[in-house]
Design a protein around this motif. Structure first.
Motif, short mmCIF file in Angstrom:
data_model
loop_
_atom_site.label_atom_id
_atom_site.label_comp_id
_atom_site.label_asym_id
_atom_site.label_seq_id
_atom_site.Cartn_x
_atom_site.Cartn_y
_atom_site.Cartn_z
N ALA A 69 -7.89 2.21 7.26
CA ALA A 69 -8.88 3.17 7.76
C ALA A 69 -10.26 2.53 7.91
O ALA A 69 -10.98 2.80 8.89
CB ALA A 69 -8.96 4.36 6.80
N ALA A 70 -10.63 1.65 6.98
CA ALA A 70 -11.93 0.99 7.05
C ALA A 70 -12.00 0.00 8.20
O ALA A 70 -13.00 -0.06 8.93
CB ALA A 70 -12.22 0.30 5.72
N GLU A 71 -10.93 -0.78 8.40
CA GLU A 71 -10.98 -1.84 9.42
C GLU A 71 -10.75 -1.30 10.82
O GLU A 71 -11.30 -1.84 11.79
CB GLU A 71 -9.94 -2.92 9.10
CG GLU A 71 -10.26 -3.69 7.81
CD GLU A 71 -9.52 -5.01 7.71
OE1 GLU A 71 -9.07 -5.53 8.76
OE2 GLU A 71 -9.40 -5.52 6.58
N PHE A 72 -9.95 -0.23 10.96
CA PHE A 72 -9.62 0.28 12.28
C PHE A 72 -10.32 1.59 12.60
O PHE A 72 -10.20 2.09 13.73
CB PHE A 72 -8.11 0.47 12.42
CG PHE A 72 -7.33 -0.82 12.46
CD1 PHE A 72 -7.92 -2.02 12.80
CD2 PHE A 72 -5.97 -0.82 12.15
CE1 PHE A 72 -7.19 -3.20 12.84
CE2 PHE A 72 -5.23 -2.00 12.20
CZ PHE A 72 -5.84 -3.20 12.54
N GLY A 73 -10.99 2.19 11.64
CA GLY A 73 -11.76 3.40 11.91
C GLY A 73 -10.99 4.70 11.83
O GLY A 73 -11.49 5.75 12.19
N GLY A 74 -9.76 4.64 11.34
CA GLY A 74 -8.96 5.85 11.21
C GLY A 74 -7.49 5.52 11.23
O GLY A 74 -7.10 4.36 11.35
N ILE A 75 -6.66 6.56 11.12
CA ILE A 75 -5.20 6.42 11.17
C ILE A 75 -4.65 7.59 11.97
O ILE A 75 -5.01 8.75 11.73
CB ILE A 75 -4.58 6.41 9.76
CG1 ILE A 75 -5.11 5.23 8.94
CG2 ILE A 75 -3.05 6.35 9.84
CD1 ILE A 75 -4.78 5.31 7.46
N ASP A 76 -3.78 7.28 12.94
CA ASP A 76 -3.19 8.32 13.79
C ASP A 76 -1.70 8.49 13.57
O ASP A 76 -1.17 9.59 13.72
CB ASP A 76 -3.43 7.96 15.27
CG ASP A 76 -4.89 7.78 15.60
OD1 ASP A 76 -5.61 8.78 15.66
OD2 ASP A 76 -5.31 6.61 15.78
N ILE A 77 -1.01 7.40 13.26
CA ILE A 77 0.45 7.42 13.15
C ILE A 77 0.87 6.73 11.86
O ILE A 77 0.36 5.67 11.52
CB ILE A 77 1.09 6.68 14.35
CG1 ILE A 77 0.78 7.41 15.66
CG2 ILE A 77 2.60 6.52 14.17
CD1 ILE A 77 1.03 6.56 16.89
N LEU A 78 1.80 7.36 11.17
CA LEU A 78 2.41 6.74 9.99
C LEU A 78 3.91 6.74 10.18
O LEU A 78 4.52 7.79 10.41
CB LEU A 78 2.06 7.53 8.72
CG LEU A 78 2.85 7.16 7.47
CD1 LEU A 78 2.63 5.69 7.08
CD2 LEU A 78 2.48 8.08 6.30
N VAL A 79 4.51 5.55 10.11
CA VAL A 79 5.97 5.43 10.14
C VAL A 79 6.42 4.99 8.75
O VAL A 79 6.18 3.86 8.33
CB VAL A 79 6.44 4.42 11.20
CG1 VAL A 79 7.97 4.35 11.21
CG2 VAL A 79 5.92 4.80 12.58
N ASN A 80 7.06 5.90 8.04
CA ASN A 80 7.57 5.64 6.70
C ASN A 80 8.97 5.02 6.83
O ASN A 80 9.99 5.72 6.85
CB ASN A 80 7.65 6.93 5.89
CG ASN A 80 6.31 7.37 5.35
OD1 ASN A 80 5.59 6.58 4.75
ND2 ASN A 80 5.97 8.63 5.57
N ASN A 81 9.01 3.71 6.95
CA ASN A 81 10.27 3.02 7.20
C ASN A 81 10.77 2.23 5.99
O ASN A 81 11.96 1.94 5.91
CB ASN A 81 10.10 2.08 8.40
CG ASN A 81 11.31 1.22 8.63
OD1 ASN A 81 12.35 1.69 9.10
ND2 ASN A 81 11.20 -0.06 8.28
N ALA A 82 9.90 1.87 5.06
CA ALA A 82 10.30 1.05 3.93
C ALA A 82 11.39 1.75 3.12
O ALA A 82 11.32 2.94 2.84
CB ALA A 82 9.11 0.75 3.04
N GLY A 83 12.40 0.98 2.75
CA GLY A 83 13.48 1.53 1.94
C GLY A 83 14.43 0.44 1.51
O GLY A 83 14.38 -0.69 2.01
N ILE A 84 15.30 0.78 0.58
CA ILE A 84 16.30 -0.17 0.10
C ILE A 84 17.66 0.49 0.12
O ILE A 84 17.79 1.71 0.16
CB ILE A 84 15.97 -0.66 -1.33
CG1 ILE A 84 15.86 0.52 -2.31
CG2 ILE A 84 14.71 -1.50 -1.34
CD1 ILE A 84 15.66 0.10 -3.75
N GLY A 85 18.70 -0.33 0.12
CA GLY A 85 20.06 0.17 0.15
C GLY A 85 20.66 0.28 -1.24
O GLY A 85 20.09 -0.18 -2.24
N ALA A 86 21.83 0.89 -1.29
CA ALA A 86 22.59 0.98 -2.54
C ALA A 86 24.05 1.21 -2.17
O ALA A 86 24.35 1.90 -1.20
CB ALA A 86 22.09 2.12 -3.41
#
Length: 252
Positions: A69-86
């Motif tokens: 937010a500080a470097e780009f001036g805001g946030i418009d899109i969040l992609v929650n992709n991080a995950g692990i398998g089991a």
């Protein structure tokens, strides 16, 4: 053709490899400034900013979001992709492993979303896309823990969509089938007969092959795009028909 993300800022968690890297590339190709959150940010090849973030650690998440937010001036899109398998049935994993997978795959999405929401509320084109799985809707053998985590993601997506619609934030999910990713590659390598295992996974999907990372990324790009302004609370299946189709066996 890429969606138009000119002037928008996106965060992609787990964006240094596999599906996440393909998502970051699609968004970047469409004109977005992309911040990748990953445990190995140096591996990110499609990022305007790559940050070492552990989605299982709230301090790490908040620091990463604040930096974007500080470097780009805001946030418009969040992609929650991080995950692990089991792998395994319900007996196969210890309590510690259940806690670890759910903490990363489900609570991790909540942590990043929670930190990003104040910035998303200020965006005229706010969107969250969560990576779920065919495992959320189909009973797959030897995937009890993983399926439970992705079922929770599906429910979380709908609840978030209801909570934040009137704040101007759309929330959707993408449900990949078995995708040709490094994680699947490792599973195949560990199988007694990798070629036979790959053939079985391909045959399980009605279109007869693994899903590509680029196909999933294209679906995410659609859901994240301002062009999808009336789409919220959905789970878009990218699974070769696995969720809905019941084809007859091919004649020999």
């Amino acid at each position: 053709m890429s969606q138009d993300f000119t002037g928008l800022v996106a965060i992609v968690t787990g964006g240094a490899s596999g599906i996440g890297a393909a998502i970051a590339k699609h968004l970047q190709d469409g004109g977005a400034r992309v911040a990748v959150f990953d445990l190995q940010p140096e591996a990110a090849t499609h990022a305007d900013l790559a940050v070492a973030v552990d989605v299982a650690d709230d301090t790490s998440v908040r620091a990463g979001v604040d930096r974007v937010a500080a470097e780009f001036g805001g946030i418009d899109i969040l992609v929650n992709n991080a995950g692990i398998g089991a792998q395994g049935n319900v007996e196969a994993n210890s309590d510690d492993e259940w806690h670890r997978v759910l903490d990363i795959n489900v609570v991790g999405m909540a942590r990043v979303s929670r930190a990003a929401l104040p910035h998303l509320r200020d965006s005229p084109a706010a969107a969250i896309v969560n990576t779920s799985s065919i495992a959320a809707t189909a009973g797959l053998p030897e995937r009890a823990l993983y399926s439970a985590s992705k079922g929770a993601v599906a429910a979380l997506t709908r609840a978030m969509a209801a909570d934040h619609l009137r704040e101007g934030i759309r929330v959707n999910a993408v449900d990949p089938g078995t995708a040709d990713t490094p994680w699947i590659g490792r599973l195949l390598d560990s199988a007694p007969d990798p070629a036979a295992e790959r053939a079985a996974l391909e045959a399980r999907q009605p279109h007869g092959r693994l899903v590509s990372a680029d196909e999933v990324a294209a679906a995410v790009a659609y859901l994240a795009s301002p062009a999808a302004g009336s789409t919220t609370g959905v789970a878009l299946a990218v699974d070769g028909g696995m969720r809905e189709l019941r084809l007859r066996p091919q004649s020999q």
